[in-house]
Scaffold this active site. Structure first.
Site, PDB file in Angstrom:
ATOM      1  N   ARG A  15     -49.420-120.572  37.228  1.00 24.90           N
ATOM      2  CA  ARG A  15     -49.083-119.242  36.742  1.00 24.90           C
ATOM      3  C   ARG A  15     -48.792-119.297  35.240  1.00 24.90           C
ATOM      4  O   ARG A  15     -48.553-120.369  34.678  1.00 24.90           O
ATOM      5  CB  ARG A  15     -47.875-118.676  37.504  1.00 24.90           C
ATOM      6  CG  ARG A  15     -48.163-118.315  38.935  1.00 24.90           C
ATOM      7  CD  ARG A  15     -46.904-117.896  39.693  1.00 24.90           C
ATOM      8  NE  ARG A  15     -45.994-119.007  39.916  1.00 24.90           N
ATOM      9  CZ  ARG A  15     -44.828-118.896  40.529  1.00 24.90           C
ATOM     10  NH1 ARG A  15     -44.414-117.703  40.957  1.00 24.90           N
ATOM     11  NH2 ARG A  15     -44.061-119.956  40.720  1.00 24.90           N
ATOM     12  N   LYS A  77     -41.764-120.385  35.650  1.00 25.80           N
ATOM     13  CA  LYS A  77     -40.818-121.249  36.358  1.00 25.80           C
ATOM     14  C   LYS A  77     -39.723-121.750  35.430  1.00 25.80           C
ATOM     15  O   LYS A  77     -39.832-121.715  34.206  1.00 25.80           O
ATOM     16  CB  LYS A  77     -41.540-122.446  36.980  1.00 25.80           C
ATOM     17  CG  LYS A  77     -42.309-122.092  38.232  1.00 25.80           C
ATOM     18  CD  LYS A  77     -41.453-121.400  39.281  1.00 25.80           C
ATOM     19  CE  LYS A  77     -40.396-122.288  39.898  1.00 25.80           C
ATOM     20  NZ  LYS A  77     -39.528-121.554  40.868  1.00 25.80           N
ATOM     21  N   TYR A  96     -37.882-117.299  35.437  1.00 25.94           N
ATOM     22  CA  TYR A  96     -37.073-117.611  36.607  1.00 25.94           C
ATOM     23  C   TYR A  96     -36.235-118.849  36.288  1.00 25.94           C
ATOM     24  O   TYR A  96     -36.730-119.799  35.656  1.00 25.94           O
ATOM     25  CB  TYR A  96     -37.952-117.898  37.831  1.00 25.94           C
ATOM     26  CG  TYR A  96     -38.615-116.681  38.416  1.00 25.94           C
ATOM     27  CD1 TYR A  96     -37.855-115.670  39.005  1.00 25.94           C
ATOM     28  CD2 TYR A  96     -39.996-116.537  38.404  1.00 25.94           C
ATOM     29  CE1 TYR A  96     -38.453-114.546  39.545  1.00 25.94           C
ATOM     30  CE2 TYR A  96     -40.614-115.415  38.949  1.00 25.94           C
ATOM     31  CZ  TYR A  96     -39.831-114.421  39.519  1.00 25.94           C
ATOM     32  OH  TYR A  96     -40.431-113.301  40.045  1.00 25.94           O
ATOM     33  N   HIS A  98     -32.989-119.866  38.640  1.00 29.02           N
ATOM     34  CA  HIS A  98     -32.428-120.405  39.888  1.00 29.02           C
ATOM     35  C   HIS A  98     -31.427-121.524  39.603  1.00 29.02           C
ATOM     36  O   HIS A  98     -31.505-122.624  40.159  1.00 29.02           O
ATOM     37  CB  HIS A  98     -33.548-120.910  40.807  1.00 29.02           C
ATOM     38  CG  HIS A  98     -34.539-119.864  41.204  1.00 29.02           C
ATOM     39  ND1 HIS A  98     -34.203-118.792  42.025  1.00 29.02           N
ATOM     40  CD2 HIS A  98     -35.853-119.691  40.874  1.00 29.02           C
ATOM     41  CE1 HIS A  98     -35.272-118.030  42.201  1.00 29.02           C
ATOM     42  NE2 HIS A  98     -36.278-118.537  41.507  1.00 29.02           N
ATOM     43  N   GLU A 120     -34.641-113.453  38.254  1.00 26.30           N
ATOM     44  CA  GLU A 120     -34.160-113.221  39.618  1.00 26.30           C
ATOM     45  C   GLU A 120     -32.810-112.536  39.707  1.00 26.30           C
ATOM     46  O   GLU A 120     -32.395-112.139  40.808  1.00 26.30           O
ATOM     47  CB  GLU A 120     -34.118-114.541  40.408  1.00 26.30           C
ATOM     48  CG  GLU A 120     -33.012-115.499  40.020  1.00 26.30           C
ATOM     49  CD  GLU A 120     -33.392-116.445  38.902  1.00 26.30           C
ATOM     50  OE1 GLU A 120     -32.618-117.385  38.638  1.00 26.30           O
ATOM     51  OE2 GLU A 120     -34.463-116.238  38.281  1.00 26.30           O
ATOM     52  N   ASP A 272     -35.441-122.243  46.565  1.00 23.11           N
ATOM     53  CA  ASP A 272     -35.139-122.144  45.134  1.00 23.11           C
ATOM     54  C   ASP A 272     -33.646-122.003  44.887  1.00 23.11           C
ATOM     55  O   ASP A 272     -33.145-122.363  43.818  1.00 23.11           O
ATOM     56  CB  ASP A 272     -35.860-120.943  44.506  1.00 23.11           C
ATOM     57  CG  ASP A 272     -37.300-121.257  44.141  1.00 23.11           C
ATOM     58  OD1 ASP A 272     -37.541-122.359  43.635  1.00 23.11           O
ATOM     59  OD2 ASP A 272     -38.169-120.413  44.368  1.00 23.11           O
TER      60      ASP A 272
END
Length: 372
Positions: A15, A77, A96, A98, A120, A272
């Site tokens: 991605r 990510k 993101y 996490h 998120e 995650d």
């Protein structure tokens, strides 16, 4: 503003933070300040976006050093530790994160001085997590697909076909959590004609699920007794629980896993955030499954990365307005204009700024107020 888009380096992560179409939106004459976008060479090639397409969209192609010199870094990510070393005070990272399940990354980001905003934990005026939703939809739909594969005998599974055939009962799918990911998992499992049960704690959500599926899926309260009873009878268990920014609760104990049907499968979408099964541990697309207590586990931390073109386009559909706001207003101005966007702030000037993340890491939270 100068915006950097690096090539993702996590295992089998294809991605990319911005598509050529998104770049064109940011660099066009319609942008208030004519933003400059630097894309690392080859960043989108894995999903069919080559450097020429980015150049045609108005981007500059650069190396990793040029990309990480930008004021705003847009990724997909969480930054790997070697990427954290490239970040610096005064930069904004939008991706993101996490962090609740990743202390080393949290400490690296705190040490860098970067302002880190997590997709998120951004909220919406009407509720929900708008920047997590598309990936939850993808992961939910994928969970049944990978779970069905894990149930095949060659994968170590029971050898059960989820949809069954005339004269043979369908497989039993148990979904823990009826949010976006769980609902999408149920949609796919129902479509495969499996025997589907969804467990959730919210009465309002259970009512919605019951009305939505109209008897095609059973809906139960996620009490400890119901969870245990359903898990022990399941062919496939999908963990889809989420507490924004916090570690996922461990709903399935090791003892429960050991008592499950031999060769059953478990897919932990919550991995995650640390996972909702005690036996879960992060896996990669290289080695997505392992067998623990006789049960096949799928715990890939970047599930949507398996379908990166669909995932990238879906993610850009929702992130682009926020990227534009950061570029045109700066992070403080963007937060002042949208207090729900401000919920995305996780790290700033070496401190954790999100309460749930701080609680999960066992550190003090230091909130920031942005004037409206």
């Amino acid at each position: 503003m100068r915006i950097g888009v690096p090539k993702e380096i996590k295992v089998h992560e294809y991605r990319v933070g911005l598509t050529p179409a998104s770049v064109a939106e940011l660099t066009s004459a319609q942008s208030k300040q004519g933003h400059e976008v630097v894309v690392e060479s080859g960043a989108g090639v894995g999903i069919g976006f080559d450097d020429v397409q980015y150049i045609d969209a108005g981007a500059t192609i650069g190396d990793v050093e040029e990309v990480f010199s930008a004021e705003l870094i847009v990724k997909v990510k969480e930054p790997q530790l070697e990427e954290c070393e490239r970040l610096r005070n005064g930069q904004v990272l939008f991706t993101y994160l996490h962090l609740a399940a990743d202390r080393p990354q949290a400490e690296a980001l705190m040490g860098s001085g970067v302002t880190a905003i997590a997709y998120e934990t951004v909220t919406a005026a009407e509720g929900g997590l708008p920047l997590l939703t598309p990936m939850s939809e993808v992961a939910g739909r994928m969970s049944v697909q990978v779970g069905a594969y894990a149930l095949q005998k060659a994968s170590g599974g029971r050898g059960t076909l989820l949809g069954g055939v005339p004269g043979v009962a369908p497989g039993k799918v148990v979904i823990l959590g009826g949010g976006i990911a769980g609902t999408n998992a149920a949609t796919m499992a129902v479509g495969m004609q499996a025997d589907v049960t969804i467990l959730d704690k919210s009465v309002a959500r259970m009512t919605w699920l019951s009305n939505h599926f109209q008897g095609r899926a059973k809906v139960l309260m996620a009490s400890a007794q119901n969870v245990r009873e359903q898990v022990l009878r399941a062919d496939l268990v999908i963990g889809a629980v989420l507490i924004p920014g916090a570690s996922a609760p461990k709903l399935v104990t090791r003892e429960m896993v050991s008592a499950m049907l031999e060769g059953a499968a478990m897919v932990d979408i919550s991995i995650d955030q640390g996972g909702c099964f005690e036996t879960s541990r992060p896996t990669t697309h290289d080695e997505p499954t392992y067998i623990e207590e006789g049960v096949v586990h799928y715990c890939v931390t970047n599930m949507p990365g398996a379908v990166p073109r669909t995932s990238t386009i879906a993610l850009n559909n929702v992130t682009l307005p926020y990227v534009r706001a950061l570029a045109e207003l700066g992070w403080r101005g963007a937060f002042a204009a949208n207090r729900h966007f401000a919920q995305g702030l996780n790290v700033h000037q070496g401190k954790i700024r999100h309460g749930s993340v701080a609680d999960a890491l066992g550190v003090d939270v230091v909130p920031i107020r942005c004037a409206a």
